[in-house]
Scaffold this active site. Sequence first.
Site, PDB file in Angstrom:
ATOM      1  N   GLY A 156     -22.121  23.428 -14.785  1.00  0.00           N
ATOM      2  CA  GLY A 156     -21.933  24.756 -15.377  1.00  0.00           C
ATOM      3  C   GLY A 156     -20.821  24.672 -16.399  1.00  0.00           C
ATOM      4  NE  ARG A 157     -18.201  29.889 -16.175  1.00  0.00           N
ATOM      5  CZ  ARG A 157     -18.963  30.880 -15.723  1.00  0.00           C
ATOM      6  NH1 ARG A 157     -19.619  31.640 -16.565  1.00  0.00           N
ATOM      7  NH2 ARG A 157     -19.059  31.127 -14.440  1.00  0.00           N
ATOM      8  CB  ILE A 158     -15.701  23.778 -14.409  1.00  0.00           C
ATOM      9  CG1 ILE A 158     -15.039  25.163 -14.462  1.00  0.00           C
ATOM     10  CG2 ILE A 158     -14.636  22.704 -14.144  1.00  0.00           C
ATOM     11  CD1 ILE A 158     -14.427  25.641 -13.148  1.00  0.00           C
ATOM     12  CB  THR A 239     -11.318  20.386  -9.290  1.00  0.00           C
ATOM     13  OG1 THR A 239     -12.535  20.219 -10.022  1.00  0.00           O
ATOM     14  CG2 THR A 239     -10.385  19.233  -9.567  1.00  0.00           C
ATOM     15  CB  SER A 240     -15.813  22.618  -6.632  1.00  0.00           C
ATOM     16  OG  SER A 240     -16.174  21.758  -5.571  1.00  0.00           O
ATOM     17  NE  ARG A 241     -13.389  28.359  -3.711  1.00  0.00           N
ATOM     18  CZ  ARG A 241     -12.857  28.483  -4.923  1.00  0.00           C
ATOM     19  NH1 ARG A 241     -12.436  27.407  -5.581  1.00  0.00           N
ATOM     20  NH2 ARG A 241     -12.731  29.680  -5.485  1.00  0.00           N
ATOM     21  CD  GLU A 270      -8.015  25.042  -0.424  1.00  0.00           C
ATOM     22  OE1 GLU A 270      -7.669  26.076  -1.011  1.00  0.00           O
ATOM     23  OE2 GLU A 270      -8.755  24.186  -0.929  1.00  0.00           O
ATOM     24  CG  HIS A 289      -7.259  25.673  -4.596  1.00  0.00           C
ATOM     25  ND1 HIS A 289      -8.175  26.120  -3.675  1.00  0.00           N
ATOM     26  CD2 HIS A 289      -7.805  25.959  -5.813  1.00  0.00           C
ATOM     27  CE1 HIS A 289      -9.221  26.648  -4.296  1.00  0.00           C
ATOM     28  NE2 HIS A 289      -9.010  26.559  -5.603  1.00  0.00           N
TER      29      HIS A 289
HETATM   30  C1  GLV Z   1     -10.065  28.649  -8.173  1.00  0.00           C
HETATM   31  O1  GLV Z   1     -10.411  27.837  -7.346  1.00  0.00           O
HETATM   32  C2  GLV Z   1     -10.952  29.625  -8.701  1.00  0.00           C
HETATM   33  O2  GLV Z   1     -12.047  29.809  -8.150  1.00  0.00           O
HETATM   34  O3  GLV Z   1     -10.581  30.269  -9.685  1.00  0.00           O
HETATM   35  C1  GLV Z   2     -17.407  27.854 -13.173  1.00  0.00           C
HETATM   36  O1  GLV Z   2     -16.806  28.480 -14.025  1.00  0.00           O
HETATM   37  C2  GLV Z   2     -18.518  26.970 -13.493  1.00  0.00           C
HETATM   38  O2  GLV Z   2     -19.581  27.497 -13.857  1.00  0.00           O
HETATM   39  O3  GLV Z   2     -18.354  25.744 -13.438  1.00  0.00           O
END
Ligand code: GLV
Ligand code: GLV
Length: 330
Positions: A156-158, A239-241, A270, A289
């Site tokens: 996606g975006r990230i 870096t997601s969940r 967490e 995080h």
């Molecule tokens: C951080 O983990 C967010 O979801 O913005």
């Molecule tokens: C979150 O912003 C994603 O789409 O990766």
Amino acid sequence: MKHSVFVTRAIPGSGIQMVREKFEVDVWDNKFPPDRDEIASRARNCTGLISLLSDPIDAALMDELPNLKIVSQYAVGYDNIDVQAATERGIMVTNTPGVLTDTTADLAWALIMATARRLVEADSYVRGGNWKVAWGPSLLTGQDIHGKTLGIIGLGRIGSAVARRAKGFDMEILYHTRSRNHYTDEVDDELGGRSVPLGHLLSESDIISMHVPLNEQTEGMIGKDELFSMKKSAILINTSRGAVVDEESLIWALQNGEIWGAGLDVFEEEPTQEDNPLLSLNNVVVAPHIGSASIDTRSKMGIICAENLVAGLKGDKPPNLVNREVIDND
Ligand code: GLV
Ligand code: GLV
């Protein structure tokens, strides 16, 4: 009616000020989050709530907040909110996508580099007084990044911003994602990326980076079998969940050399406990995080969060509405 808003933590920047100019605002001013009952009592009469990803906003809590119209989340992820329950109660849910994309992609890259080149170990080595020989042929040797294969799970975006950064490292880009979108087109056309089945990505990638949201489909999607099918030289970045990776299996894989290293900004629980075995492993780089934690981005997130909240309470459609059905159903 004058709207009142509860904010579950002091957030940086001018966002809260924007809300204060329009509505009555109560900010939880403690570095520890309010627990569920504290949110229920402080937000009792509120129409707006600004929440963090550590606040569980569930159906029972919503039932204790009868006037609530909008939950404006200060994050892009919103797995802490029961969105379906919110929709059923006519409560809007918003998030802060976009602004934190590049900041989070930067952190994924910081973890890639720190893990591959053993930067945290190297820093401790020097500070710990262990640097006794000027130059060692095998001292702290790590993995190359340039020219290797980067596997992105969730484009996606990230995920696509992480891919874009790989271009300067002459990497081959593989990805596995739920559906084609304009990010996949961009990564294919501009970066020569390739969409592959998950099994192919796991076995061919040198660095694997997680960029999926946490939901029923993604929870535990990287378990023992998936880790086993990775290269023994592979590095896993998350870096997601935390819960998209089965942490116990990850510990097993790292302890047994099934993969080479991991860079983790997120954990199943967490804050993670001090006795989490991950913290005693040298081949792991950890962070608490902080994906979106740049001074500029955290301030911009506050503004977006405020804009969403103000729009929602004024009766307009918030720019980042997650549950659009809530408006469509009206
Ligand atoms: C951080 O983990 C967010 O979801 O913005
Ligand atoms: C979150 O912003 C994603 O789409 O990766």
